[in-house]
Design a protein around this motif. Structure first.
Motif, short mmCIF file in Angstrom:
data_model
loop_
_atom_site.label_atom_id
_atom_site.label_comp_id
_atom_site.label_asym_id
_atom_site.label_seq_id
_atom_site.Cartn_x
_atom_site.Cartn_y
_atom_site.Cartn_z
N ASN A 107 -4.98 3.66 4.13
CA ASN A 107 -5.74 4.17 3.00
C ASN A 107 -5.10 5.45 2.47
O ASN A 107 -4.23 6.04 3.11
CB ASN A 107 -7.21 4.40 3.38
CG ASN A 107 -7.37 5.41 4.49
OD1 ASN A 107 -7.08 6.60 4.32
ND2 ASN A 107 -7.84 4.96 5.66
N ILE A 108 -5.53 5.88 1.30
CA ILE A 108 -4.91 7.01 0.62
C ILE A 108 -5.05 8.30 1.42
O ILE A 108 -4.15 9.15 1.41
CB ILE A 108 -5.52 7.18 -0.79
CG1 ILE A 108 -4.78 8.26 -1.60
CG2 ILE A 108 -7.00 7.46 -0.73
CD1 ILE A 108 -3.37 7.93 -1.95
N THR A 147 -6.50 9.18 -6.62
CA THR A 147 -7.30 10.36 -6.27
C THR A 147 -8.10 10.84 -7.47
O THR A 147 -9.28 11.20 -7.34
CB THR A 147 -6.39 11.48 -5.74
OG1 THR A 147 -5.69 11.01 -4.59
CG2 THR A 147 -7.20 12.70 -5.36
N TYR A 203 0.43 4.05 -2.95
CA TYR A 203 0.08 5.45 -2.73
C TYR A 203 1.23 6.38 -3.09
O TYR A 203 1.01 7.50 -3.56
CB TYR A 203 -0.33 5.67 -1.28
CG TYR A 203 -1.51 4.81 -0.86
CD1 TYR A 203 -2.51 4.49 -1.75
CD2 TYR A 203 -1.60 4.30 0.44
CE1 TYR A 203 -3.58 3.69 -1.39
CE2 TYR A 203 -2.68 3.51 0.82
CZ TYR A 203 -3.66 3.20 -0.10
OH TYR A 203 -4.72 2.41 0.29
N GLY A 223 -0.59 7.54 -6.22
CA GLY A 223 -1.61 8.24 -5.44
C GLY A 223 -2.42 9.22 -6.26
O GLY A 223 -3.63 9.36 -6.07
N TYR A 249 -2.51 8.26 4.25
CA TYR A 249 -1.17 8.44 3.67
C TYR A 249 -0.94 9.90 3.28
O TYR A 249 0.11 10.48 3.59
CB TYR A 249 -1.02 7.53 2.44
CG TYR A 249 0.34 7.65 1.79
CD1 TYR A 249 1.42 6.91 2.25
CD2 TYR A 249 0.53 8.53 0.71
CE1 TYR A 249 2.67 7.04 1.66
CE2 TYR A 249 1.78 8.66 0.13
CZ TYR A 249 2.84 7.92 0.61
OH TYR A 249 4.08 8.05 0.03
N ASN A 250 -1.92 10.51 2.61
CA ASN A 250 -1.76 11.90 2.19
C ASN A 250 -1.70 12.85 3.37
O ASN A 250 -0.93 13.82 3.36
CB ASN A 250 -2.91 12.29 1.26
CG ASN A 250 -2.77 11.69 -0.12
OD1 ASN A 250 -1.68 11.28 -0.53
ND2 ASN A 250 -3.86 11.64 -0.86
N ASP A 303 0.83 -1.21 0.00
CA ASP A 303 0.00 0.00 0.00
C ASP A 303 0.86 1.26 0.00
O ASP A 303 0.52 2.26 -0.64
CB ASP A 303 -0.95 0.00 1.20
CG ASP A 303 -2.12 -0.95 1.00
OD1 ASP A 303 -2.53 -1.14 -0.16
OD2 ASP A 303 -2.63 -1.49 1.98
#
Length: 208
Positions: free
Chosen positions: A176-177, A119, A111, A115, A180-181, A107
């Protein structure tokens, strides 16, 4: 010499990885052409030529031009190196903590490398039903991998009160994204630090 049960357990994941490798050139070619020429101007024949495969191969992989939107998700998955995840899961078949680390590493790569694609697909899916389905299907595939891994663990590995569906939910909430962001873009964490934190948090939350 016969293969042991630990190796056979991941045959389906290995087959998935091999199939994705077959689709890799098509996915990357489609992505390049969509970016450089646009969706409308790009034909299935263009994608086949760019990928170095036959037109029937493109149809077999994605069905039709609309199905080529799935190349976006495949390009993201491939950039994260599915075969590496499968190899690491197999190598750690008797070590749940290492298997969690293998999934968290996948993962992180996903991402970090794709990523923006994830998105883009998610946001576009708010107005494009086909892309909404694409995003949802990719999430389902991730959950299915976790179900397969967690279900293979012997009794007593998961914390008391945590069953396989709950473990999948906890994993999705942590890795999850958006998390992470938030950590990398907003709080200055490095991808390495995020991955290390995920590994520790998953072990604390899921393992007995």
């Amino acid at each position: 010499m016969t293969e042991g049960p630990g190796r056979r357990r991941y045959d389906s994941l290995r087959r998935t990885a091999q199939a994705q490798q077959t689709r890799a050139d098509i996915a990357r070619a489609a992505l390049r052409l969509f970016v450089s020429h646009g969706w409308t101007a790009t034909t299935v024949r263009d994608v086949a030529r760019e990928a170095g495969v036959s037109v029937p191969t493109v149809y077999a992989a994605y069905g039709n031009k609309s199905g080529l939107t799935r190349a976006l998700a495949d390009a993201a998955d491939l950039s994260a190196d599915v075969p590496q995840q499968v190899a690491e899961l197999e190598a750690a078949a008797t070590d749940p903590a290492r298997q969690l680390a293998a999934m968290a590493g996948y993962d992180r790569r996903l991402y970090e490398r794709a990523g923006e694609i994830i998105t883009l697909v998610r946001e576009a899916g708010r107005s494009e039903p086909e892309l909404a389905t694409l995003y949802r299907d990719s999430r389902v595939r991730g959950d299915q991998t976790r179900v397969q891994v967690f279900s293979a663990w012997p009794p007593g590995v998961l914390r008391p009160g945590v069953d396989v569906p709950s473990a999948v939910d906890v994993y999705a909430a942590l890795c999850n994204i958006d998390v992470y962001n938030e950590l990398t873009a907003e709080r200055g964490w490095s991808p390495d630090r995020v991955e290390r934190w995920w590994c520790g948090a998953l072990a604390r939350e899921l393992l007995n």
